[in-house]
Scaffold this motif. Structure first.
Motif, PDB file in Angstrom:
ATOM      1  N   PHE A  31       0.838  -1.198   0.000  1.00  0.00           N
ATOM      2  CA  PHE A  31       0.000   0.000   0.000  1.00  0.00           C
ATOM      3  C   PHE A  31       0.880   1.258   0.000  1.00  0.00           C
ATOM      4  CE2 PHE A  31      -3.173  -2.933   1.883  1.00  0.00           C
ATOM      5  CZ  PHE A  31      -4.240  -2.655   1.042  1.00  0.00           C
ATOM      6  N   THR A  32       1.899   1.262   0.855  1.00  0.00           N
ATOM      7  CA  THR A  32       2.786   2.417   0.946  1.00  0.00           C
ATOM      8  C   THR A  32       3.631   2.550  -0.308  1.00  0.00           C
ATOM      9  OG1 THR A  32       2.849   2.058   3.336  1.00  0.00           O
ATOM     10  CG2 THR A  32       4.459   3.588   2.423  1.00  0.00           C
ATOM     11  N   LYS A  33       4.083   1.439  -0.854  1.00  0.00           N
ATOM     12  CA  LYS A  33       4.851   1.489  -2.102  1.00  0.00           C
ATOM     13  C   LYS A  33       3.999   2.083  -3.223  1.00  0.00           C
ATOM     14  CE  LYS A  33       8.557  -0.474  -0.450  1.00  0.00           C
ATOM     15  NZ  LYS A  33       9.765   0.350  -0.193  1.00  0.00           N
ATOM     16  N   ASN A  34       2.737   1.738  -3.248  1.00  0.00           N
ATOM     17  CA  ASN A  34       1.833   2.297  -4.249  1.00  0.00           C
ATOM     18  C   ASN A  34       1.671   3.805  -4.049  1.00  0.00           C
ATOM     19  OD1 ASN A  34      -0.057   2.210  -6.427  1.00  0.00           O
ATOM     20  ND2 ASN A  34      -1.738   2.126  -4.968  1.00  0.00           N
ATOM     21  N   ILE A  35       1.555   4.224  -2.793  1.00  0.00           N
ATOM     22  CA  ILE A  35       1.437   5.655  -2.490  1.00  0.00           C
ATOM     23  C   ILE A  35       2.699   6.399  -2.922  1.00  0.00           C
ATOM     24  CG2 ILE A  35       1.387   7.319  -0.583  1.00  0.00           C
ATOM     25  CD1 ILE A  35      -0.584   5.448   0.822  1.00  0.00           C
ATOM     26  N   GLU A  36       3.857   5.802  -2.710  1.00  0.00           N
ATOM     27  CA  GLU A  36       5.101   6.446  -3.126  1.00  0.00           C
ATOM     28  C   GLU A  36       5.122   6.687  -4.637  1.00  0.00           C
ATOM     29  OE1 GLU A  36       7.978   3.733  -1.557  1.00  0.00           O
ATOM     30  OE2 GLU A  36       8.092   4.746   0.394  1.00  0.00           O
ATOM     31  N   LYS A  37       4.607   5.724  -5.394  1.00  0.00           N
ATOM     32  CA  LYS A  37       4.522   5.910  -6.847  1.00  0.00           C
ATOM     33  C   LYS A  37       3.498   6.989  -7.201  1.00  0.00           C
ATOM     34  CE  LYS A  37       5.863   1.138  -7.966  1.00  0.00           C
ATOM     35  NZ  LYS A  37       7.113   1.469  -8.697  1.00  0.00           N
ATOM     36  N   PHE A  38       2.403   7.033  -6.462  1.00  0.00           N
ATOM     37  CA  PHE A  38       1.379   8.062  -6.622  1.00  0.00           C
ATOM     38  C   PHE A  38       1.985   9.454  -6.409  1.00  0.00           C
ATOM     39  CE2 PHE A  38      -1.474  10.656  -3.862  1.00  0.00           C
ATOM     40  CZ  PHE A  38      -2.493  10.948  -4.745  1.00  0.00           C
ATOM     41  N   ILE A  39       2.764   9.605  -5.349  1.00  0.00           N
ATOM     42  CA  ILE A  39       3.413  10.879  -5.041  1.00  0.00           C
ATOM     43  C   ILE A  39       4.442  11.230  -6.110  1.00  0.00           C
ATOM     44  CG2 ILE A  39       4.984  12.018  -3.409  1.00  0.00           C
ATOM     45  CD1 ILE A  39       3.545  10.484  -1.168  1.00  0.00           C
ATOM     46  N   GLU A  40       5.223  10.244  -6.511  1.00  0.00           N
ATOM     47  CA  GLU A  40       6.247  10.479  -7.535  1.00  0.00           C
ATOM     48  C   GLU A  40       5.621  10.989  -8.830  1.00  0.00           C
ATOM     49  OE1 GLU A  40       9.759   8.012  -9.934  1.00  0.00           O
ATOM     50  OE2 GLU A  40       8.488   6.994  -8.476  1.00  0.00           O
ATOM     51  N   GLU A  41       4.482  10.408  -9.209  1.00  0.00           N
ATOM     52  CA  GLU A  41       3.811  10.852 -10.427  1.00  0.00           C
ATOM     53  C   GLU A  41       3.367  12.313 -10.313  1.00  0.00           C
ATOM     54  OE1 GLU A  41      -0.243   9.937 -13.051  1.00  0.00           O
ATOM     55  OE2 GLU A  41       0.565   8.368 -11.725  1.00  0.00           O
ATOM     56  N   ILE A  42       2.789  12.670  -9.175  1.00  0.00           N
ATOM     57  CA  ILE A  42       2.319  14.037  -8.972  1.00  0.00           C
ATOM     58  C   ILE A  42       3.476  15.025  -9.005  1.00  0.00           C
ATOM     59  CG2 ILE A  42       1.328  15.620  -7.255  1.00  0.00           C
ATOM     60  CD1 ILE A  42      -0.521  13.311  -6.416  1.00  0.00           C
ATOM     61  N   GLU A  43       4.541  14.702  -8.299  1.00  0.00           N
ATOM     62  CA  GLU A  43       5.675  15.633  -8.226  1.00  0.00           C
ATOM     63  C   GLU A  43       6.388  15.765  -9.560  1.00  0.00           C
ATOM     64  OE1 GLU A  43       6.655  15.147  -3.448  1.00  0.00           O
ATOM     65  OE2 GLU A  43       8.043  14.287  -4.914  1.00  0.00           O
ATOM     66  N   THR A  44       6.468  14.661 -10.303  1.00  0.00           N
ATOM     67  CA  THR A  44       7.122  14.702 -11.611  1.00  0.00           C
ATOM     68  C   THR A  44       6.297  15.483 -12.616  1.00  0.00           C
ATOM     69  OG1 THR A  44       8.216  12.570 -11.230  1.00  0.00           O
ATOM     70  CG2 THR A  44       8.023  13.308 -13.511  1.00  0.00           C
ATOM     71  N   LYS A  45       5.001  15.175 -12.694  1.00  0.00           N
ATOM     72  CA  LYS A  45       4.152  15.825 -13.697  1.00  0.00           C
ATOM     73  C   LYS A  45       3.855  17.286 -13.365  1.00  0.00           C
ATOM     74  CE  LYS A  45       2.037  11.679 -15.599  1.00  0.00           C
ATOM     75  NZ  LYS A  45       0.773  10.945 -15.901  1.00  0.00           N
TER      76      LYS A  45
END
Length: 336
Positions: free
Chosen positions: A41-55
């Motif tokens: 769950f946390t690993k998925n959230i980290e990818k979610f955050i990474e997408e937001i910060e990158t885009k």
């Protein structure tokens, strides 16, 4: 307008635009979750955050506080609602005392496979959007838990083996199920499991192997009896005012990242389900399928709980259930 006045106006406008851009670039949210860094769950959230910060090119950053270090798991929804944090991950079934819809996926037998759980999620999503909306919350993503079972110190060969055992569960429906099976049940957040074991408050868990790994269950239990029973789900939620304060392009980035977190999270959950049994087995936990009498007892309890749920739920919520059951049954018939 004089030349000097014109220049001052232009300079002031540029300065204001610059300050606005700087303010936007410094937008930072805090996100709370009750699960550890290693959880899928946390690993998925980290990818979610990474997408937001990158885009967003860093215009929106999110500071993740995992494992209940900032806010206890069952208090996260309230924290997001009030703006104490802008975004968080919750388990809706924890809030069954607020509305019957929150616990529908926790009723034994309602959704026992990933396919059924996904169908239920799709049926619930429009209702949840309105329900959360009344609390200044916008749901962004839903991710299912793997199937459930009992972690115990001794094998569960029948329902009789459950009598008197002290079990930790996580919601009112799982508490009701456990008590009808003969357990002494206590609702505790994830972060308190280890302490509850060490003090003798509990000697058993009803959960998925994912939680077993997260708490290193092999230090406390030697048997895992898999029942399936339900695939409850977590949700990523955001404070509505915080989301609305972003410009339209940033809002779209956040919402798109939520959709991707849902899609990716379900795949990660299924992947984890396959790996987690191997991990707990390698640490000495014996895995078995629940006996027929255990499964029948759970099924009977589930039927009774669903009937009670219908009596407590308003017509609009019963309609959500009926729509889901129609899709589930049609899909099952087609598969047959």
């Amino acid at each position: 307008m004089s030349t000097l006045t014109h220049r001052i106006a232009i300079t002031t406008g540029i300065l204001l635009l610059s300050l606005t851009g700087a303010a936007q670039a410094e937008t930072q949210w805090i996100m709370a979750t009750g699960y550890p860094q290693e959880s899928f769950f946390t690993k998925n959230i980290e990818k979610f955050i990474e997408e937001i910060e990158t885009k967003s090119h860093g215009e929106l950053t999110i500071n993740l506080r995992a494992n209940g270090t900032l806010i206890k798991h069952d208090a996260i929804k309230r924290a997001v609602q009030t703006g104490q944090v802008q975004i968080g991950e919750i388990r809706p079934s924890v809030y069954g005392n607020e509305d019957p819809m929150y616990i529908l996926d926790s009723l034994p037998g309602v959704a026992t496979t990933y396919k059924q759980a996904h169908q239920l999620m799709e049926a619930q999503a429009p209702f949840f959007e309105k329900l959360f909306g009344k609390q200044n919350i916008v749901p962004l993503a839903y991710v299912a838990w793997p199937g459930q079972g009992f972690f115990t110190q001794m094998p569960l060969n029948s329902v009789d083996d459950m009598k008197g055992k002290k079990i930790r569960i996580y919601s009112q429906p799982t508490r009701e199920m456990a008590e009808q099976l003969g357990f002494q049940a206590t609702i505790l957040p994830f972060a308190e499991i280890a302490q509850a074991y060490s003090t003798g408050m509990i000697d058993s868990l009803f959960t998925s192997p994912q939680t077993g790994i997260d708490v290193q269950i092999w230090d406390y239990a030697k048997d895992f009896t898999y029942t399936g029973t339900m695939h409850t789900k977590n949700a990523i939620i955001v404070n509505e005012r915080a989301l609305d304060s972003l410009d339209a392009s940033l809002q779209k980035i956040v919402k798109d990242a939520g959709k991707h977190a849902t899609e990716r999270g379900w795949l990660m959950s299924q992947e984890a389900a396959g790996k987690n049994n191997k991990i707990i087995s390698e640490h000495g936990v014996a895995i078995s399928q629940a006996s027929d009498d255990i499964q029948k007892a759970i099924s009977d309890i589930g039927d009774s709980m669903l009937e009670a749920w219908r009596k407590s739920a308003p017509p609009e919520e019963q309609e959500v259930l009926d729509n889901y059951l129609e899709v589930r049954n049609t899909s099952s018939n087609q598969a047959d």
